[in-house]
Enzyme design. Structure first.
Site, mmCIF file in Angstrom:
data_model
loop_
_atom_site.group_PDB
_atom_site.id
_atom_site.type_symbol
_atom_site.label_atom_id
_atom_site.label_comp_id
_atom_site.label_asym_id
_atom_site.label_seq_id
_atom_site.Cartn_x
_atom_site.Cartn_y
_atom_site.Cartn_z
ATOM 1 N N LYS A 87 0.831 -1.213 0.000
ATOM 2 C CA LYS A 87 0.000 0.000 0.000
ATOM 3 C C LYS A 87 0.867 1.265 0.000
ATOM 4 O O LYS A 87 2.068 1.202 0.254
ATOM 5 C CB LYS A 87 -0.896 -0.018 1.233
ATOM 6 C CG LYS A 87 -0.121 0.046 2.540
ATOM 7 C CD LYS A 87 -1.001 -0.252 3.743
ATOM 8 C CE LYS A 87 -0.192 -0.223 5.024
ATOM 9 N NZ LYS A 87 -0.941 -0.832 6.141
ATOM 10 N N ARG A 186 -11.415 -0.963 13.840
ATOM 11 C CA ARG A 186 -11.081 -0.062 12.738
ATOM 12 C C ARG A 186 -11.815 -0.457 11.471
ATOM 13 O O ARG A 186 -12.580 0.321 10.920
ATOM 14 C CB ARG A 186 -9.560 -0.068 12.513
ATOM 15 C CG ARG A 186 -9.097 0.891 11.460
ATOM 16 C CD ARG A 186 -7.596 1.025 11.406
ATOM 17 N NE ARG A 186 -6.944 -0.101 10.764
ATOM 18 C CZ ARG A 186 -5.652 -0.125 10.455
ATOM 19 N NH1 ARG A 186 -4.863 0.901 10.766
ATOM 20 N NH2 ARG A 186 -5.114 -1.178 9.880
ATOM 21 N N TYR A 312 16.742 28.465 7.622
ATOM 22 C CA TYR A 312 15.632 29.212 8.228
ATOM 23 C C TYR A 312 15.682 29.108 9.758
ATOM 24 O O TYR A 312 15.959 28.044 10.305
ATOM 25 C CB TYR A 312 14.291 28.653 7.762
ATOM 26 C CG TYR A 312 14.055 28.805 6.288
ATOM 27 C CD1 TYR A 312 14.038 30.055 5.690
ATOM 28 C CD2 TYR A 312 13.846 27.691 5.495
ATOM 29 C CE1 TYR A 312 13.811 30.198 4.321
ATOM 30 C CE2 TYR A 312 13.612 27.814 4.126
ATOM 31 C CZ TYR A 312 13.602 29.069 3.553
ATOM 32 O OH TYR A 312 13.376 29.198 2.214
HETATM 33 C C1 LIG Z 1 -0.357 -2.117 6.487
HETATM 34 C C2 LIG Z 1 -1.051 -3.364 6.754
HETATM 35 C C3 LIG Z 1 -0.329 -4.576 6.872
HETATM 36 C C4 LIG Z 1 1.177 -4.642 6.823
HETATM 37 O O1 LIG Z 1 1.718 -3.999 7.949
HETATM 38 P P1 LIG Z 1 3.297 -3.926 8.216
HETATM 39 O O2 LIG Z 1 3.385 -3.453 9.612
HETATM 40 O O3 LIG Z 1 3.851 -2.947 7.245
HETATM 41 O O4 LIG Z 1 3.843 -5.282 8.008
HETATM 42 C C5 LIG Z 1 -1.067 -5.729 7.048
HETATM 43 N N1 LIG Z 1 -2.419 -5.701 7.124
HETATM 44 C C6 LIG Z 1 -3.135 -4.565 7.030
HETATM 45 C C7 LIG Z 1 -4.623 -4.622 7.129
HETATM 46 C C8 LIG Z 1 -2.471 -3.358 6.840
HETATM 47 O O5 LIG Z 1 -3.176 -2.225 6.741
#
Ligand SMILES: *Cc1c(COP(=O)(O)O)cnc(C)c1O
Length: 419
Positions: A87, A186, A312
């Protein structure tokens, strides 16, 4: 619904898979994906001119490191299949680039993303392995997602109707997964009302390819969450419904919770070579290799006088004469603003501290009093595997950021170069 070759080519060119020649051969090709992926989410491995010869920052992606990390994860989980989470632009490495490299590994059963646009971009780029969209799909996208063969997850009370609308529009069956909430509160159907929901949803010919949940990454509670998932699965089986493959483990559980491996694991960040805890304590269990470098060339080398300030807000003032080098890479490219808190930059085999405020497009490093061993055009590495001080987890701890930010904030517009 069918897609012409022309539409496919336009889509592939838009996500940067075909290279400039193929893109140029499609002038004015305005397939639906060309307009829907403006700018693309991935860039050709090599462009003309070579982006590494410019004074603009770039990101190097190392397929051998990705392969190494896939092997490490696979060994840790006893050879169970991996659903690779890519993702948020492939954790910053480039969505279709990461997807194409990872899907080539036999241990990787499929890819998972959280945004509809990313699922479609992967399919438009020709990814053949399953792509799971771990999100609620909109009615407007349902038919196209099904037609493209994207795996959908179901978790709402109206899942059957939602799915029916998508399948009807696509004119072909969908590949579906059941998403359960076992304690994250969630996403997913709450586990305590999941069994009757699943039974009703999957009473006809439809079968979930998998039933999955996400863990809160709290060791004792994770065990309880796994029990909740297994309970729902066994209730279903006694009622004659096959829940498909069960999975729950992100990278954290891959390192710490063998009970969570189940039928398949679902890591993201570990595949890219960063440890899920900020300090990287999982290094003790297995060594990973960062699969990318954030790089830029030095554009200026100057000697400061005692009393000269930097950047800055004048947060750094030279106490004695010292040399500084300017790198044309800043927080808009994804390098943490907080670098001045102790981040280091690798230049010609040595690490130097970042000093002063990181601005949108510039970072300044202090080279010291002596004759500077750095020239305009030298290549600096700000994040990468080449020194412990610039490891993604080190950059995260030194800047007070999450290691996930260090990867996922890498700007999608920077060229990605395969090394
Ligand atoms: C991002 C995510 C993962 C992977 O998580 P990592 O900590 O990067 O291994 C797995 N499952 C879901 C639902 C996620 O959103």
């Amino acid at each position: 619904m069918s897609f012409s070759r022309r539409e496919f080519l336009a889509g592939a060119a838009a996500v940067g898979l075909l290279g400039p020649a193929a893109a140029a051969a499609q002038p004015g090709a305005q397939g639906r994906f060309a307009s829907r992926h403006p700018g693309g989410t991935c860039f050709p491995p090599r462009q003309d001119p070579d982006p590494t010869l410019r004074f603009d920052p770039w990101i190097e992606v190392d397929p051998t490191a990705l392969a190494f990390n896939v092997d490490v994860v696979s060994r840790l989980v006893g050879g169970r299949p991996i659903l690779a989470v890519i993702k948020n632009n492939g954790y910053g490495l480039g969505l279709t680039l990461a997807g194409k490299i990872l899907e080539a590994h036999t241990q990787v059963r499929g890819l998972a993303v959280v945004k509809t646009e990313e699922a479609l971009a992967l399919k438009a780029a020709g990814v053949a392995k399953p792509v799971l969209l771990m999100a609620l799909f909109a009615d407007a996208d349902g038919p196209e997602l099904v037609a493209r063969g994207v795996d959908l997850c179901l978790f709402t009370d109206d899942a059957a109707q939602r799915l029916a609308r998508a399948v009807q529009g696509a004119g072909r069956p969908a590949r579906v997964h059941a998403y359960l909430d076992t304690g994250m509160s969630r996403m997913g159907m709450p586990y305590h009302r999941a069994a009757p929901w699943l039974e009703a949803l999957f009473q006809g010919g439809l079968r979930p390819l998998s039933t999955f949940t996400e863990l809160a990454e709290d060791r004792e509670f994770d065990r309880e969450q796994v029990r909740r998932l297994l309970d729902v699965a066994s209730t279903l089986r006694t009622r004659g419904v096959d829940p498909g493959a069960l999975h729950a483990s992100s990278s954290e559980a891959v390192f710490n919770l063998p009970e969570g491996y189940l039928d398949m694991v679902r890591p993201g960040i570990a595949l890219f070579g960063a440890y899920p805890s900020n300090e990287g304590v999982e290094r003790e269990i297995a060594e990973l290799r960062p699969a990318f470098r954030l790089r830029a060339r030095v554009v200026r080398v100057e000697r400061l006088r005692a009393g000269d300030s930097v950047s800055y807000g004048r947060t750094y003032t030279a106490e004695r004469p010292t040399w500084v080098a300017t790198l044309p890479v800043g927080h808009s490219d994804g390098y943490p603003r907080e670098a001045v808190k102790g981040a280091k930059v690798l230049l010609n085999g040595r690490v130097y501290p970042a000093v002063g405020a990181v601005s949108a497009s510039h970072t300044i490093v202090e080279l010291g009093e002596g004759d500077p061993q750095v020239r305009i055009g030298d290549v600096a590495t700000l994040v990468g595997p080449d020194h412990p001080d610039i490891h993604p987890n080190a950059v995260a701890t030194r800047t007070g950021r999450s290691v996930y930010d260090v990867l996922m904030h890498l700007h999608a517009g920077l060229p990605r170069v395969v090394v």
